[in-house]
Write a protein that holds these residues in place. Structure first.
Motif, mmCIF file in Angstrom:
data_model
loop_
_atom_site.group_PDB
_atom_site.id
_atom_site.type_symbol
_atom_site.label_atom_id
_atom_site.label_comp_id
_atom_site.label_asym_id
_atom_site.label_seq_id
_atom_site.Cartn_x
_atom_site.Cartn_y
_atom_site.Cartn_z
ATOM 1 N N SER A 25 0.832 -1.206 0.000
ATOM 2 C CA SER A 25 0.000 0.000 0.000
ATOM 3 C C SER A 25 0.865 1.254 0.000
ATOM 4 N N LEU A 26 0.438 2.261 -0.755
ATOM 5 C CA LEU A 26 1.113 3.552 -0.749
ATOM 6 C C LEU A 26 0.643 4.422 0.403
ATOM 7 N N ASP A 27 -0.435 4.016 1.070
ATOM 8 C CA ASP A 27 -0.940 4.722 2.241
ATOM 9 C C ASP A 27 -0.395 4.073 3.503
ATOM 10 N N ALA A 28 -0.215 4.887 4.528
ATOM 11 C CA ALA A 28 0.241 4.358 5.806
ATOM 12 C C ALA A 28 -0.866 3.510 6.430
ATOM 13 N N ILE A 29 -0.507 2.324 6.932
ATOM 14 C CA ILE A 29 -1.455 1.456 7.628
ATOM 15 C C ILE A 29 -0.879 1.149 9.005
ATOM 16 N N LEU A 30 -1.643 1.490 10.041
ATOM 17 C CA LEU A 30 -1.217 1.265 11.417
ATOM 18 C C LEU A 30 -2.233 0.375 12.114
ATOM 19 N N LEU A 31 -1.737 -0.642 12.820
ATOM 20 C CA LEU A 31 -2.582 -1.444 13.691
ATOM 21 C C LEU A 31 -2.440 -0.866 15.091
ATOM 22 N N THR A 32 -3.545 -0.385 15.634
ATOM 23 C CA THR A 32 -3.503 0.318 16.917
ATOM 24 C C THR A 32 -4.603 -0.210 17.828
ATOM 25 N N VAL A 38 0.309 1.751 19.403
ATOM 26 C CA VAL A 38 0.603 1.320 18.039
ATOM 27 C C VAL A 38 1.324 -0.024 18.109
ATOM 28 N N TYR A 39 0.831 -1.021 17.349
ATOM 29 C CA TYR A 39 1.404 -2.356 17.381
ATOM 30 C C TYR A 39 2.162 -2.702 16.100
ATOM 31 N N ARG A 40 1.659 -2.231 14.987
ATOM 32 C CA ARG A 40 2.311 -2.519 13.716
ATOM 33 C C ARG A 40 2.215 -1.301 12.808
ATOM 34 N N ALA A 41 3.195 -1.155 11.913
ATOM 35 C CA ALA A 41 3.204 -0.065 10.936
ATOM 36 C C ALA A 41 3.826 -0.583 9.657
ATOM 37 N N ASN A 42 3.189 -0.319 8.534
ATOM 38 C CA ASN A 42 3.728 -0.814 7.268
ATOM 39 C C ASN A 42 4.836 0.111 6.753
ATOM 40 N N GLN A 43 5.435 -0.289 5.635
ATOM 41 C CA GLN A 43 6.563 0.478 5.091
ATOM 42 C C GLN A 43 6.142 1.880 4.678
ATOM 43 N N ALA A 44 4.917 2.024 4.168
ATOM 44 C CA ALA A 44 4.443 3.356 3.776
ATOM 45 C C ALA A 44 4.364 4.285 4.983
ATOM 46 N N ALA A 45 3.984 3.738 6.140
ATOM 47 C CA ALA A 45 3.943 4.546 7.362
ATOM 48 C C ALA A 45 5.341 4.960 7.786
ATOM 49 N N PHE A 49 6.199 8.923 8.092
ATOM 50 C CA PHE A 49 6.513 9.568 9.373
ATOM 51 C C PHE A 49 8.014 9.672 9.635
ATOM 52 N N GLN A 50 8.821 8.909 8.862
ATOM 53 C CA GLN A 50 10.285 8.939 8.986
ATOM 54 C C GLN A 50 10.771 8.326 10.296
ATOM 55 N N TYR A 51 9.909 7.554 10.958
ATOM 56 C CA TYR A 51 10.283 6.772 12.131
ATOM 57 C C TYR A 51 10.395 5.305 11.735
ATOM 58 N N THR A 52 11.130 4.540 12.505
ATOM 59 C CA THR A 52 11.097 3.097 12.338
ATOM 60 C C THR A 52 9.799 2.569 12.944
ATOM 61 N N GLU A 53 9.469 1.332 12.628
ATOM 62 C CA GLU A 53 8.258 0.749 13.201
ATOM 63 C C GLU A 53 8.370 0.691 14.726
ATOM 64 N N GLU A 54 9.542 0.341 15.234
ATOM 65 C CA GLU A 54 9.742 0.268 16.682
ATOM 66 C C GLU A 54 9.540 1.637 17.336
ATOM 67 N N GLU A 55 10.040 2.696 16.689
ATOM 68 C CA GLU A 55 9.870 4.040 17.237
ATOM 69 C C GLU A 55 8.403 4.442 17.283
ATOM 70 N N ARG A 116 -9.420 -3.673 18.666
ATOM 71 C CA ARG A 116 -8.282 -3.088 17.968
ATOM 72 C C ARG A 116 -8.804 -2.058 16.966
ATOM 73 N N THR A 117 -7.896 -1.264 16.446
ATOM 74 C CA THR A 117 -8.262 -0.273 15.430
ATOM 75 C C THR A 117 -7.290 -0.365 14.268
ATOM 76 N N ILE A 118 -7.810 -0.148 13.094
ATOM 77 C CA ILE A 118 -6.972 -0.044 11.892
ATOM 78 C C ILE A 118 -6.987 1.410 11.469
ATOM 79 N N LEU A 119 -5.829 1.934 11.172
ATOM 80 C CA LEU A 119 -5.691 3.348 10.830
ATOM 81 C C LEU A 119 -5.008 3.447 9.470
#
Length: 218
Positions: A25-32, A38-45, A49-55, A116-119
């Motif tokens: 996906s070209l859109d950011a997807i966050l599992l929250t 925040v539990y997961r973040a895809n590469q687009a996110a 945001f310029q953060y790592t998934e862990e950050e 859970r929420t999907i963002l």
């Protein structure tokens, strides 16, 4: 069911299908979660945001969204009452830049019965740049950088209406460059363009800030 180039791939599992959407996906997807974890973040996110998934997992929603955005609280309340929300919110990149994001979010229950929420976030700043370019091309003369005929007429109509309301006079000047056709014919249109741009610069440099200048012809 995934369809690529008109071919239905019935062998792709549903898990692979959703993984493909999440990863590509070209859109950011966050599992929250509803409380903002925040539990997961895809590469687009990560790119957005310029953060790592862990950050992002450590920061949570509070570290990614602009908490001063007055639209945030109503959006969260709507998600609670309706189970989903669609809104534009302001987010913050790692470098401190605030950007608008078209946001879709929904509540769901996972396999273990937890809420859970999907963002999903689309960076609207990219589209604003495109819209600004489109607006510029629609109203600005490409050669001189001043108003084109369309913008000039719109501005003139506005100024006429304003002059009528205030009962004040309005001045309009139409100027032409002598022998421009001769310059184009003998020296080429590129030379004529230089003359037009030089003439325009002279006008702009000698106008007041609130005066309007545009290219009616061309």
């Amino acid at each position: 069911m995934l369809v690529i180039e008109g071919v239905c791939d019935s062998n792709m599992s549903i898990d692979n299908f959703y993984r493909f959407i999440y990863e590509k996906s070209l859109d950011a997807i966050l599992l929250t979660s509803p409380d903002g974890c925040v539990y997961r973040a895809n590469q687009a996110a990560i790119n957005m945001f310029q953060y790592t998934e862990e950050e992002m997992c450590r920061l949570g929603r509070c570290g990614l969204v602009d908490k001063s955005d007055l639209r945030l609280t109503p959006a969260l309340e709507q998600r609670i009452t309706q189970g989903y929300v669609r809104a534009e919110l302001n987010y913050i990149r790692k470098n401190g830049e605030i950007f608008p994001g078209d946001t879709s979010s929904a509540l769901f229950i996972d396999d273990e019965g937890r809420t859970r929420t999907i963002l999903i976030i689309r960076d609207n700043s990219l589209y604003q740049e495109v819209k600004e370019q489109e607006r510029r091309y629609a109203y600005i003369d490409y050669l001189t950088g001043i108003y084109n005929r369309r913008a000039l007429i719109d501005s003139l109509e506005h100024e006429i209406a304003r002059a009528k309301r205030s009962m004040k006079s309005l001045s309009l000047m139409l100027l032409d460059i002598d022998h421009l056709k001769r310059i184009n014919d003998h020296c080429g249109h590129s030379c004529g363009d230089v003359v037009i741009k030089s003439f325009t610069k002279t006008l702009v440099d000698n106008l007041r800030l609130y005066d309007i200048v545009g290219r009616y012809g061309g």
